[in-house]
Design an enzyme around this catalytic site. Structure first.
Site, PDB file in Angstrom:
ATOM      1  N   ARG A   1       0.851  -1.190   0.000  1.00 21.97           N
ATOM      2  CA  ARG A   1       0.000   0.000   0.000  1.00 21.97           C
ATOM      3  C   ARG A   1       0.892   1.247   0.000  1.00 21.97           C
ATOM      4  O   ARG A   1       1.511   1.561   1.008  1.00 21.97           O
ATOM      5  CB  ARG A   1      -0.939   0.029   1.201  1.00 21.97           C
TER       6      ARG A   1
ATOM      7  N   ASP B   1      -4.000   3.141  13.883  1.00 25.02           N
ATOM      8  CA  ASP B   1      -3.168   3.795  12.877  1.00 25.02           C
ATOM      9  C   ASP B   1      -3.650   5.232  12.702  1.00 25.02           C
ATOM     10  O   ASP B   1      -4.403   5.753  13.526  1.00 25.02           O
ATOM     11  CB  ASP B   1      -3.139   3.009  11.570  1.00 25.02           C
TER      12      ASP B   1
END
Length: 540
Positions: free
Chosen positions: A167, A447
């Site tokens: 990613r 996150d």
């Protein structure tokens, strides 16, 4: 004077020396990355301007809706190109930062897929980004190992590792430590270009890639952009057309209305859509920021089987299966609690319930944040999904109207919820400024989306004068002054806890200032990581 696309790209200028750069920032790799920037940089800038214009229209009252000019795509009978056999079964995917030890543990976790996250789970210091790319090169070469200097324990990738998906950072982000023509390069093109240059051919030769997750797309124009990047990059690298396969995270509100169109634009290169649920909540708040009718309650009340979140998840499955691609469920962020079996079982029970909901809806796989959760999630999918996926199970009976994608959750805004948002946002951001992107907080692996939801909710509640149920049973409107008091109290509590000589003690006041400024700004800032990135680079 018009841009000459045939002119050689300007050479990149690297502003910071970090370990591993000699292996990653080679002359040929940087030339390729510069070609991507030269060819696509202006297009990318135009897409970011288009985002701003769309937000302005929503602020004025034009709510998101299905696009009238793409009706034929939504109603058409078509499917995306087939995916390779290595992507057939994705029932459990583990995600995490590109830290060397964590990468090895994730690859050895027993999950079918490991998403190496250069975005929300990695604090983007230049050292972290370059070491992550260097780790990918070692993975390519079979030399990814690590020895813990404290314990002497050695880590090495096992014989049957998880499938790697990368990613890159989002289209809105820049890599400030590399300049071309005096301007920072695109972080997305930097991460994609260098990972593909170094690993693309090797992954293609084994049929195990190159595969990517695309974060924070806001519409089919951005999907078209990535498709053109893929076509150019494959041709330039000598990789067959359609070899790159991407899974798009549906984690913005505008993208939820353009799922068919996103798949259409990437139809030769798409493998699936994913429910990026935490960023999606943040995007819902951000896009509807001016509208009091869409104020949300405490984050704990935002469950996946109600209101706009339930509809969004259903639409992901419906669109994916109609188009012949994977529908990937959301993150289970619970992490084990050492020495507390009761807490562990409670956490695992929540994960099981979440995964049972997902597999029952028709999802083909899910995410977890910790290796100990892999067997928990796998057991649920193994029991309910004997085949590699559920793509052949249609969901066309679900009729999803635009208003259903906007329906807000109901519930209280409590003082405990306000304090939790303050605490989590400051704690996460302070850790992020120390170089950590995946942070355990209150037994959850958090996150960057955590900080974004927390500060966006605080802003929304102040902006619309939300009534907060206090711990004394009264109601009080959240104001900037009250929030300032809560932030001050949180900092005092943190500094008392970590002590006068606590490691990186000074990061907490910086984090608190960034959170408070974002939560009390006249206009909700697009991303809190943008001002935080400037601080990160200054502290690095």
């Amino acid at each position: 004077m018009p841009l000459d696309r045939n002119a050689p790209p300007l050479p990149p200028v690297v502003l910071r020396a970090v370990a591993g750069a000699e292996h990653v920032l080679t002359a040929d790799a940087m030339t390729f990355m510069a070609e991507l920037q030269a060819r696509f940089g202006l297009r990318l800038h135009a897409l970011m301007v288009a985002r701003t214009r769309r937000q302005e229209r929503i602020d004025r009252g034009e709510l998101p809706d299905y696009l009238p000019h793409t009706r034929e795509i939504r109603q058409g009978i078509w499917q995306a190109a087939p995916t390779p056999p290595t992507l057939d079964d994705r029932r459990v995917e583990i995600t995490g930062p590109v830290d060397r030890k964590m990468m090895i543990n994730a690859l050895n976790s027993g999950a079918r897929v490991y998403m190496a996250d250069f975005e929300d789970a990695t604090s983007p210091s230049f050292g972290n980004i370059i070491s992550g790319l260097a780790n990918l090169i070692d993975y390519r070469d079979g030399t990814l190992d690590f020895t813990d200097e404290t314990t002497g324990k050695a880590y090495r990738v096992g014989p049957n590792p998880a499938l790697l998906i990368i990613r890159p950072r989002g289209l809105h982000l820049s890599e400030a430590n590399v300049l071309i023509g005096g301007q920072p390069v695109s972080a997305a093109l930097f991460d994609f270009g260098l990972s593909l240059f170094h690993c693309g051919r090797a992954l293609a030769a084994t049929g195990r890639g190159p595969f990517y997750y695309l974060p924070k797309l806001e519409g089919h124009g951005e999907a078209k952009f990535w498709n053109e990047v893929f076509i150019f990059a494959q041709e330039r690298m000598g990789i067959a057309h359609g070899t790159i396969k991407a899974t798009v995270l549906i984690e913005t509100l505008p993208a939820a209305f353009e799922m068919d169109e996103i798949v259409w634009e990437l139809r030769d290169h798409i493998a699936g859509l994913n429910c990026g649920r935490w960023d999606y909540i943040f995007s819902y708040i951000k896009n509807l920021r001016n509208h009091a009718a869409y104020v949300l309650p405490d984050r704990a009340a935002l469950v996946m089987d109600e209101a706009f979140l339930a509809t969004y998840a259903a639409r992901v499955v419906k669109v994916c299966h109609r188009r012949g691609i994977h529908a990937m469920g959301g993150m289970s962020a619970a992490i084990p609690v050492k020495g507390d079996s009761a807490a562990n079982e409670a956490a695992f029970a929540k994960v099981r319930a979440d995964k049972q909901r997902e597999v029952g809806m028709g999802f083909d796989g899910c995410w977890v944040a910790h290796p100990d959760l892999v067997p928990v999630a796998q057991a649920v999918f193994d029991a309910a999904m004997p085949g590699p996926n559920q793509i052949r199970k249609p969901r066309q009976e679900w009729r999803i109207e635009p208003a259903m994608l906007l329906k807000p959750h109901q519930g209280q805004i409590t003082e405990a919820g306000v304090r939790l948002n303050v605490s989590v946002a400051i704690e996460y951001l302070a850790q992020w400024l120390q170089g950590r992107g995946a942070v355990p907080i209150h037994h959850m692996m958090e996150d960057a989306a955590t900080a974004e939801i927390s500060r966006a909710q605080l802003w929304q509640w102040i902006r619309h004068g939300a009534l907060v149920a206090t711990e004394f049973g009264e109601e009080r409107r959240l104001s900037a002054d009250w929030l300032g008091e809560l932030v001050q109290a949180e900092i005092v509590s943190i500094l008392d806890r970590i002590g006068a000589n606590g490691f990186h003690r000074g990061r907490y006041p910086s984090a608190a200032r960034i959170v408070l400024e974002a939560a009390t700004a006249p206009v909700l800032p697009d991303f809190i990581t943008a001002p935080a990135y400037d601080v990160l680079n200054a502290l690095d």
